[in-house]
Scaffold this motif. Structure first.
Motif, PDB file in Angstrom:
ATOM      1  N   VAL A  72       1.167  -3.219  17.063  1.00  0.00           N
ATOM      2  CA  VAL A  72       0.249  -3.705  16.022  1.00  0.00           C
ATOM      3  C   VAL A  72       0.529  -2.998  14.697  1.00  0.00           C
ATOM      4  O   VAL A  72       0.625  -3.627  13.641  1.00  0.00           O
ATOM      5  CB  VAL A  72      -1.219  -3.480  16.451  1.00  0.00           C
ATOM      6  CG1 VAL A  72      -2.177  -3.693  15.278  1.00  0.00           C
ATOM      7  CG2 VAL A  72      -1.585  -4.405  17.599  1.00  0.00           C
ATOM      8  N   ASP A  75       3.722  -4.195  12.942  1.00  0.00           N
ATOM      9  CA  ASP A  75       3.562  -5.526  12.374  1.00  0.00           C
ATOM     10  C   ASP A  75       2.698  -5.478  11.111  1.00  0.00           C
ATOM     11  O   ASP A  75       2.999  -6.112  10.103  1.00  0.00           O
ATOM     12  CB  ASP A  75       2.923  -6.439  13.422  1.00  0.00           C
ATOM     13  CG  ASP A  75       2.849  -7.885  12.956  1.00  0.00           C
ATOM     14  OD1 ASP A  75       3.847  -8.375  12.383  1.00  0.00           O
ATOM     15  OD2 ASP A  75       1.808  -8.517  13.153  1.00  0.00           O
ATOM     16  N   LEU A  76       1.626  -4.708  11.203  1.00  0.00           N
ATOM     17  CA  LEU A  76       0.631  -4.649  10.130  1.00  0.00           C
ATOM     18  C   LEU A  76       1.147  -3.947   8.876  1.00  0.00           C
ATOM     19  O   LEU A  76       0.847  -4.348   7.756  1.00  0.00           O
ATOM     20  CB  LEU A  76      -0.586  -3.897  10.686  1.00  0.00           C
ATOM     21  CG  LEU A  76      -1.971  -4.157  10.155  1.00  0.00           C
ATOM     22  CD1 LEU A  76      -2.274  -5.645  10.161  1.00  0.00           C
ATOM     23  CD2 LEU A  76      -2.980  -3.415  11.025  1.00  0.00           C
ATOM     24  N   LYS A  80       4.156  -3.831   3.472  1.00  0.00           N
ATOM     25  CA  LYS A  80       3.070  -3.383   2.594  1.00  0.00           C
ATOM     26  C   LYS A  80       3.548  -2.323   1.602  1.00  0.00           C
ATOM     27  O   LYS A  80       4.454  -1.555   1.889  1.00  0.00           O
ATOM     28  CB  LYS A  80       1.926  -2.811   3.433  1.00  0.00           C
ATOM     29  CG  LYS A  80       1.096  -3.881   4.120  1.00  0.00           C
ATOM     30  CD  LYS A  80      -0.284  -3.384   4.478  1.00  0.00           C
ATOM     31  CE  LYS A  80      -1.236  -4.541   4.754  1.00  0.00           C
ATOM     32  NZ  LYS A  80      -0.792  -5.476   5.793  1.00  0.00           N
ATOM     33  N   VAL A  88      -4.667   1.207   5.196  1.00  0.00           N
ATOM     34  CA  VAL A  88      -4.837   0.578   6.510  1.00  0.00           C
ATOM     35  C   VAL A  88      -4.830   1.662   7.594  1.00  0.00           C
ATOM     36  O   VAL A  88      -5.656   1.667   8.504  1.00  0.00           O
ATOM     37  CB  VAL A  88      -3.727  -0.465   6.771  1.00  0.00           C
ATOM     38  CG1 VAL A  88      -3.818  -1.009   8.189  1.00  0.00           C
ATOM     39  CG2 VAL A  88      -3.812  -1.602   5.758  1.00  0.00           C
ATOM     40  N   GLU A 110      -6.804  -6.396  10.990  1.00  0.00           N
ATOM     41  CA  GLU A 110      -6.352  -7.554  11.775  1.00  0.00           C
ATOM     42  C   GLU A 110      -6.408  -7.258  13.284  1.00  0.00           C
ATOM     43  O   GLU A 110      -7.458  -6.873  13.793  1.00  0.00           O
ATOM     44  CB  GLU A 110      -4.952  -7.987  11.304  1.00  0.00           C
ATOM     45  CG  GLU A 110      -4.965  -8.339   9.806  1.00  0.00           C
ATOM     46  CD  GLU A 110      -3.602  -8.750   9.263  1.00  0.00           C
ATOM     47  OE1 GLU A 110      -2.773  -9.295  10.008  1.00  0.00           O
ATOM     48  OE2 GLU A 110      -3.373  -8.540   8.051  1.00  0.00           O
ATOM     49  N   ASP A 111      -5.281  -7.373  14.002  1.00  0.00           N
ATOM     50  CA  ASP A 111      -5.287  -7.118  15.447  1.00  0.00           C
ATOM     51  C   ASP A 111      -5.712  -5.686  15.785  1.00  0.00           C
ATOM     52  O   ASP A 111      -6.065  -5.391  16.932  1.00  0.00           O
ATOM     53  CB  ASP A 111      -3.895  -7.367  16.053  1.00  0.00           C
ATOM     54  CG  ASP A 111      -3.650  -8.850  16.340  1.00  0.00           C
ATOM     55  OD1 ASP A 111      -4.558  -9.666  16.076  1.00  0.00           O
ATOM     56  OD2 ASP A 111      -2.560  -9.178  16.835  1.00  0.00           O
TER      57      ASP A 111
END
Ligand code: ZN
Length: 144
Positions: A72, A75-76, A80, A88, A110-111
């Motif tokens: 996660v 991906d997140l 960025k 985050v 998100e996830d």
């Protein structure tokens, strides 16, 4: 674990089909972090470009929470701007420290909100944070 079944599904999906797993040949830095209390290990390759997180790849072994959380995170945070990635990351750390009192900011995480239930289990928090701390370590060194 008393995790909400929907959230368990998100965690299991990332565990079964991890994103960005497999170390890239090019990297600015490689870090290795482990969590001896559970036996989780993560190696992370990071490439930054013009203040942005260009690529995060990783490899590792460990429990479903540590592997899914690293998936996660990769991906997140990929793509960025560095400061946004740190924002985050801080939100995820806060969620893990919430002792089950926070559901997490879904817009930011998100996830990542799927791990909210993990914050009720002190022994598992380090599992969930392993990949994130590896990213923090790597990115701080590259940006220094
Ligand atoms: Zn673990």
């Amino acid at each position: 674990m008393e995790l909400d079944s929907l959230y368990q599904e998100v965690i299991l999906d990332h565990y079964r089909t991890p994103l960005n797993k497999g170390l890239s040949s090019e990297k600015d830095i490689q870090v290795h972090h482990n969590n001896p209390s559970c036996g989780d290990e993560v190696t992370l390759n990071l490439t930054m470009k013009d203040g942005f997180v260009k690529q995060i790849t990783w490899d590792g072994v460990g429990c479903s929470i540590s592997m899914a959380s690293t998936s996660v995170m990769s991906d997140l945070l990929s793509g960025k701007e560095y400061q946004q990635a740190m924002k985050v990351l801080e939100a995820f750390v806060e969620l893990m420290q919430s002792k089950g009192q926070s559901k997490g900011d879904e817009e930011l995480l998100e996830d990542g909100v799927a791990f909210a239930g993990v914050s009720k289990f002190p022994a598992r928090i380090k599992c969930a944070l392993l990949g994130w701390m590896a990213f923090k370590d790597a990115s701080t060194q590259v940006m220094a």
